[in-house]
Write an enzyme that holds these catalytic residues in place. Sequence first.
Site, PDB file in Angstrom:
ATOM      1  N   GLU A 148      53.496  24.258  61.023  1.00 36.81           N
ATOM      2  CA  GLU A 148      53.680  25.346  60.055  1.00 36.81           C
ATOM      3  C   GLU A 148      52.857  26.547  60.503  1.00 36.81           C
ATOM      4  O   GLU A 148      51.709  26.394  60.923  1.00 36.81           O
ATOM      5  CB  GLU A 148      53.227  24.898  58.662  1.00 36.81           C
ATOM      6  CG  GLU A 148      53.236  25.994  57.611  1.00 36.81           C
ATOM      7  CD  GLU A 148      52.722  25.519  56.257  1.00 36.81           C
ATOM      8  OE1 GLU A 148      52.114  26.335  55.537  1.00 36.81           O
ATOM      9  OE2 GLU A 148      52.909  24.329  55.923  1.00 36.81           O
ATOM     10  N   GLU A 153      48.905  34.507  53.474  1.00 36.69           N
ATOM     11  CA  GLU A 153      48.796  33.928  52.146  1.00 36.69           C
ATOM     12  C   GLU A 153      47.666  34.656  51.423  1.00 36.69           C
ATOM     13  O   GLU A 153      46.589  34.855  51.981  1.00 36.69           O
ATOM     14  CB  GLU A 153      48.495  32.433  52.207  1.00 36.69           C
ATOM     15  CG  GLU A 153      49.616  31.609  52.812  1.00 36.69           C
ATOM     16  CD  GLU A 153      49.260  30.141  52.886  1.00 36.69           C
ATOM     17  OE1 GLU A 153      49.681  29.369  51.991  1.00 36.69           O
ATOM     18  OE2 GLU A 153      48.543  29.764  53.825  1.00 36.69           O
TER      19      GLU A 153
END
Length: 275
Positions: A148, A153
Site C-alpha cells: 500500500e 493522510e
Amino acid sequence: MKKKYNYILSITLVFFVFTSCLVRKKIKDNQQINYELLFEDNFNGNAYDTQFWSCYPLENRKSPWNKYVTDDKDLAEVKNGNLFLRARWNSKTDLPETGAIFTKNKFSFKYGKIEVRAKFNRFGQGGWPAIWLMPQNEIYSGWPDAGEIDIMEQLNSDNFVHQAVHQTNGESKRISTEKKPFPLISTAEYNTYSVVKLPNRIEFYVNNQLTMVHESKGDYAKRWPFETDYYIILNYASADKGQSGVEFWPGFVTSTEGFPYEMAVDYVKVWKVID
C-alpha cells in the site's frame, strides 16, 4: 486517485494521453528521467467521470476507513472545478456517512509520477481524508503483503500529513515506512502531494519538497510487492463515537458540530516514465 462525457473533452483527453508534453525531474545526481502525461482530471463538469472513477464498493467495509462509505453524490460532488469529498453526520443513525472513489479496473499505472492538488475546507476530530494507491494486480495476495502506498493522510485538525508505505518482510511481519510530521502544510490553502514510483524505489513529495524515499533494501527487499500497476483512491473517512467497537486511527468523534468535513481536490495528474 474531468467529466469527459462531453465529446470535445474526450478528444482532449485522448490528445493528452497519446501526445502530451514531457516533464523532467532529477531523481539522483547525474540521472534524469523523462515523463509523459498519461492521465489528467481537473474535475470540470457536474459529476466525476465514471469512465475512470467508481464509488468504493459498499459491501467491502472490512477496514475502519471504509466502514461508513456511502454511495451518495453529495459525498463525492464535482462542481466549480473541484471534487469535494465529504464526511457528514447522520443525526438519525448517529453515525457518519463518507465519500470514496477509486480507479480500480479503470485506470492504473506501474511506473511514473502522480500529483494531487487538494485542500481541507472543513475538518475536525475523527476526520481522516486520504489520497493513496493500491495494486491493480497483486504480486502477493492480501494486505499488507500486496503493498500500500499512502500519498497523503491527514488526521483531525493536524497541520501536517502522513505519508507511508505498508508491506511485509515475507514472514507475516508487517513493516512500514512513514514520514511525519514535516513539512507543515497550510490547511487554508491548496497543497500538492506527489509520489514518483520507479523500479525498486518510491519517492514522496509535499509541495514539490522531497519528504521520503522507500527502496527495495534490507527487510523491504525480501517481499517487495510494488513492481506492478497501482490504482488511485480518494476518500474522506470518519470515525464514529465508539459505538461500533472499531478502533479508528484519528480517535473517536467527540462533537458533530463541525460536520460535514470536506476535502476539495483540484486535480489529479499522472505521468508515465518514458525512455
